[in-house]
Design an enzyme around this catalytic site. Structure first.
Site: not given
Ligand code: ARG
Length: 457
Positions: A153, A274, A280, A287
């Protein structure tokens, strides 16, 4: 090609909807190989004169060299790779080119070409997955003792080792390779010679063309031969399942790279910055692997829905079989390469993993198991006692092993100082010696087997 029966040419939208050359040009190598095998067989069987067969074969070699150098010309009027090549052959060698298509249809031709292409695609994927496994096993070896939190979980559950965690992906990839290998064996029958749908009256030798193209045997039913796209669906289904595994690994990297976790630092080479936030470092490659899995599943769906409900034998719908396979293959190849690169170069923050493994009461099950083993407490009661110990630790703001013996004995007097030996995360991990468990000794054994399997192939 079929002008004899027609009085008018196609509407321009017909040319456009009908043409597959913009994408099926990717079959050119397979198309030439199939044609060369076919014409050699026609000559051997005395169906085409030797001189014509030599001219055809030489012409096909010239065309292959042209395609290699300049690409395949996209002429919508010529519809597909089969006709583009045949028409170029006619330009090169004259009327003898017209004999190549004896005892053959584009229906068995395209089925043959596509099987050959998918077979090559499967071999490419297998090589990529083998490299991914090698990378996983290498990093697992280096981290066989590195303790990290194991989750259920996404909540801290029991400590495991990073090596064990990485070897879980080795197992997934092992199943992926076996799925592609099964599919390859099923695919490896030659449809060439099924002709349009019914077979042919010419005395062809289908065993000869099958052997020349590396197929195990010819297919056994001409209708099925030209209607079957199971091999493409098998590829897409195996690709989908493989991409799910890559996507789950990518997802873990994304979570692990987030600041609250801090389990990994993704290499610069697989991250982006970024344009506004200077601090960043985004896990874009991971992704995109996660995103590509969705597109690959979409390709699989597309062909399932195209094939559903098609009557025997060939229907033009089946021309739509190629784009989803090509797209899925390109996406899968990129995904495998990106994940392999990330596995090879990612920095694991094992100190941080260890600290988090220490903090989540991850050895609570070990306390309960100790009560069962040493004090003969029934497991359900031991579970309850342990729950109270966890509550006490939370109340005090410490982790379970930091409770004092007096505090633990206040919860249950059967606890004694021997308990502390099992509450450390290293002891917990080392105790999981059941087959397939996370004990470093178990993991090392599995790594050795994996290495041997990878070297054997
Ligand atoms: N371009 C076609 C395809 O990719 C080749 C087969 C065409 N056969 C036919 N009977 N029209 O499926």
């Amino acid at each position: 090609m079929w002008g004899g029966r027609f009085a008018a040419g196609p509407a321009s939208v017909m040319r456009e909807i009908n043409a597959s050359i913009p994408f099926d040009k990717r079959l050119w190598k397979q198309d030439i190989a199939g044609s060369k095998a076919h014409v050699a067989m026609l000559a051997k069987q005395g169906i085409v004169a030797d001189g014509d067969a030599v001219a055809i074969s030489t012409g096909l070699d010239i065309i292959a060299a042209e395609y290699e150098a300049n690409g395949v010309p996209v002429n919508l009027d010529l519809e597909d790779i089969h006709m583009v090549t045949e028409s170029r052959l006619a330009e090169l060698i004259g009327p003898a080119a017209g004999r190549l298509h004896t005892a053959r249809s584009r229906n068995d031709q395209v089925a043959t070409d596509f099987r050959l292409w998918v077979r090559d695609a499967m071999d490419e994927v297998d090589a990529g997955l083998s490299a991914l496994q090698t990378a996983l096993v290498g990093r697992a070896q280096d981290n066989a003792d590195a303790v990290m939190p194991g989750f259920t979980h996404l909540q801290s559950a029991q400590p495991v080792t990073l090596g064990h965690h990485l070897m879980a992906y080795y197992e997934m990839v092992r199943r992926d390779r076996s799925r592609f290998a099964d599919a390859r064996a099923r695919l490896n029958e030659s449809p060439l010679g099924a002709a349009a749908l019914a077979g042919t009256g010419f005395p062809i030798d289908r065993h000869a063309t099958a052997a020349a193209l590396g197929f195990a045997k010819p297919t056994d039913n001409s209708l099925d031969s030209v209607s079957d796209r199971d091999f493409a669906l098998d590829y897409l289904m195996a690709a989908t399942q493989c991409s799910l595994h890559l996507s789950r690994l990518a997802e873990e990297f994304i979570i692990w790279a987030s600041q609250p976790f801090g389990f990994v630092s993704l290499p610069d080479a697989y991250s982006t910055g970024s344009s506004i936030m200077p601090q960043k470092r985004n896990p874009d490659a991971a992704e995109l692997v996660r995103g590509h899995a969705g597109r690959i599943a979409g390709c699989m769906n597309a062909l399932v829905i195209t094939m559903k409900g098609l009557p025997l034998a060939y229907s033009k719908d089946m021309q739509d079989d190629k784009p989803p396979v090509f797209e899925a293959h390109d996406l899968l190849g990129l995904s495998i390469a990106a994940m392999t690169g990330m596995i090879e170069t990612v920095t694991f923050r094992t100190d941080r993993m260890r600290a988090l493994a220490e903090s989540g009461h991850a050895t609570a099950t070990d306390l309960a198991d100790w009560l069962v083993r040493e004090a003969n407490v029934p497991f359900r009661e031991a579970h309850h006692i342990t729950g109270r110990a966890v509550k006490a630790a939370d109340y005090k703001g410490v982790s379970l092993p930091a409770l004092s013996l007096a505090e633990l004995q206040a919860i249950d007097p059967r606890i004694d100082e021997r308990l502390f030996a099992v509450l450390s995360i290293d002891a917990s991990v080392a105790s999981r010696v059941s087959h397939g468990g996370t004990a470093p000794a178990q993991v090392r054994e599995r790594i050795a087997q994996a290495r041997a399997a990878l070297e054997a192939k």
